[in-house]
Design a protein around this motif. Sequence first.
Motif, PDB file in Angstrom:
ATOM      1  N   LYS A  12      16.842 -18.203  -2.054  1.00  0.00           N
ATOM      2  CA  LYS A  12      16.892 -18.861  -3.348  1.00  0.00           C
ATOM      3  C   LYS A  12      16.560 -20.353  -3.201  1.00  0.00           C
ATOM      4  O   LYS A  12      17.000 -21.009  -2.256  1.00  0.00           O
TER       5      LYS A  12
ATOM      6  N   SER B  28      20.232 -20.845 -12.203  1.00  0.00           N
ATOM      7  CA  SER B  28      20.050 -19.399 -12.061  1.00  0.00           C
ATOM      8  C   SER B  28      19.591 -19.080 -10.641  1.00  0.00           C
ATOM      9  O   SER B  28      19.340 -19.969  -9.833  1.00  0.00           O
ATOM     10  N   ASN B  29      19.501 -17.798 -10.339  1.00  0.00           N
ATOM     11  CA  ASN B  29      19.055 -17.363  -9.019  1.00  0.00           C
ATOM     12  C   ASN B  29      17.531 -17.405  -8.946  1.00  0.00           C
ATOM     13  O   ASN B  29      16.856 -16.390  -9.130  1.00  0.00           O
TER      14      ASN B  29
ATOM     15  N   ASP C  27      18.519 -11.371  -8.333  1.00  0.00           N
ATOM     16  CA  ASP C  27      19.887 -11.388  -7.814  1.00  0.00           C
ATOM     17  C   ASP C  27      19.994 -10.821  -6.407  1.00  0.00           C
ATOM     18  O   ASP C  27      21.064 -10.885  -5.802  1.00  0.00           O
TER      19      ASP C  27
ATOM     20  N   GLN D 146      13.420 -15.092 -11.167  1.00  0.00           N
ATOM     21  CA  GLN D 146      14.862 -14.908 -11.088  1.00  0.00           C
ATOM     22  C   GLN D 146      15.151 -13.540 -10.478  1.00  0.00           C
ATOM     23  O   GLN D 146      14.595 -12.524 -10.891  1.00  0.00           O
TER      24      GLN D 146
END
Length: 336
Positions: free
Chosen positions: A182, A12-13, A176, A174
């Motif tokens: 990241k 995941s981010n 986006d 997390q």
Amino acid sequence: MKLGRSTYRFESNVAISDCFTVVGKKEGQGPLSIYFDMVIEDEYAGQKSWELAEGKLLNIAITKLVQRTGENPDNIDLILSGDLLNQLSSSHFAARDLDIPFVGIYGACSTFALSVGLASIFVDSSFAKNVIAATSSHFCSAEKQFRYPLELGTQRPPTSQWTVTGAAAFLIRQEDSLQSPKVTHFTVGRILDFGIKDPNNMGAAMAPAAFDTIMRHFSDTKRSFEYYDMIITGDLGYVGRKLLEELFKKEGISFCSELFDCGILMFDPKTQNTGAGASGCAASACVFGAYLYKLLRERTFERILIVPTGALMSASTVQLGESIPVIAHALAIEMV
């Protein structure tokens, strides 16, 4: 997902959403002075001891980070923090009034990578949504514990490094957003010991650990020097950096200009009399949080491998004349 023997790739981010750095007066006079969020002029930070001062700096870094993000403290799932003092005293002093679940960790000067890496595992697995990774160190408290009381005025050998007075905290969650760096990979180091016993020559002790972890990261990820805009070790300083260069050459690997060291970037040796460079948990944490994090967000760099190193000695083992076990952990931090 696990890659090879030592590396974890996050699916995941997992973002370093924000950070906060606070340093002491000497650090605030160095070449990175304009980048730190806060500089404390008083080495005691208004406290009655250096140990309490270090805890205060860490508490400031954590609370200011929470304020900056606008996050409700009740939404912080966990704090992962460690330092150099006996039984993680500074981290415990910092967290005792925060009312947030806490896990203390010890990686010596590699604690920045260890805390962020473990926080990323919690977030990537969805066991936690908001995790703070933090660490601190203090020149006076470290000298008192590991070497000699400052009152003795002991002469420092040329291989000695100057422990950074400072603290840094990072919010891992997390996200986006394309503006947030990241954490894409975490390579866990292994403990090595090449028989170095001198607590005033940690660069020599730690260089093999940095080499080992970098090579393991490349092997696990199938990446190379060319993939990263910058590869930066934690606090090898001038002595350890030179030895690391020699280790690469011994294996037939050409030394790359992309290899830097936080311990070299922190101070100006010509004007600040800091010996072989900076050390301490706050060295890599504050250089990354104050300087490299901003360069990533500006996209001056887009891919960094940071490899903080740790000398896993204690006050007792130093007095017993034991050799120094060492470790290094690596974080791949990218703008994706």
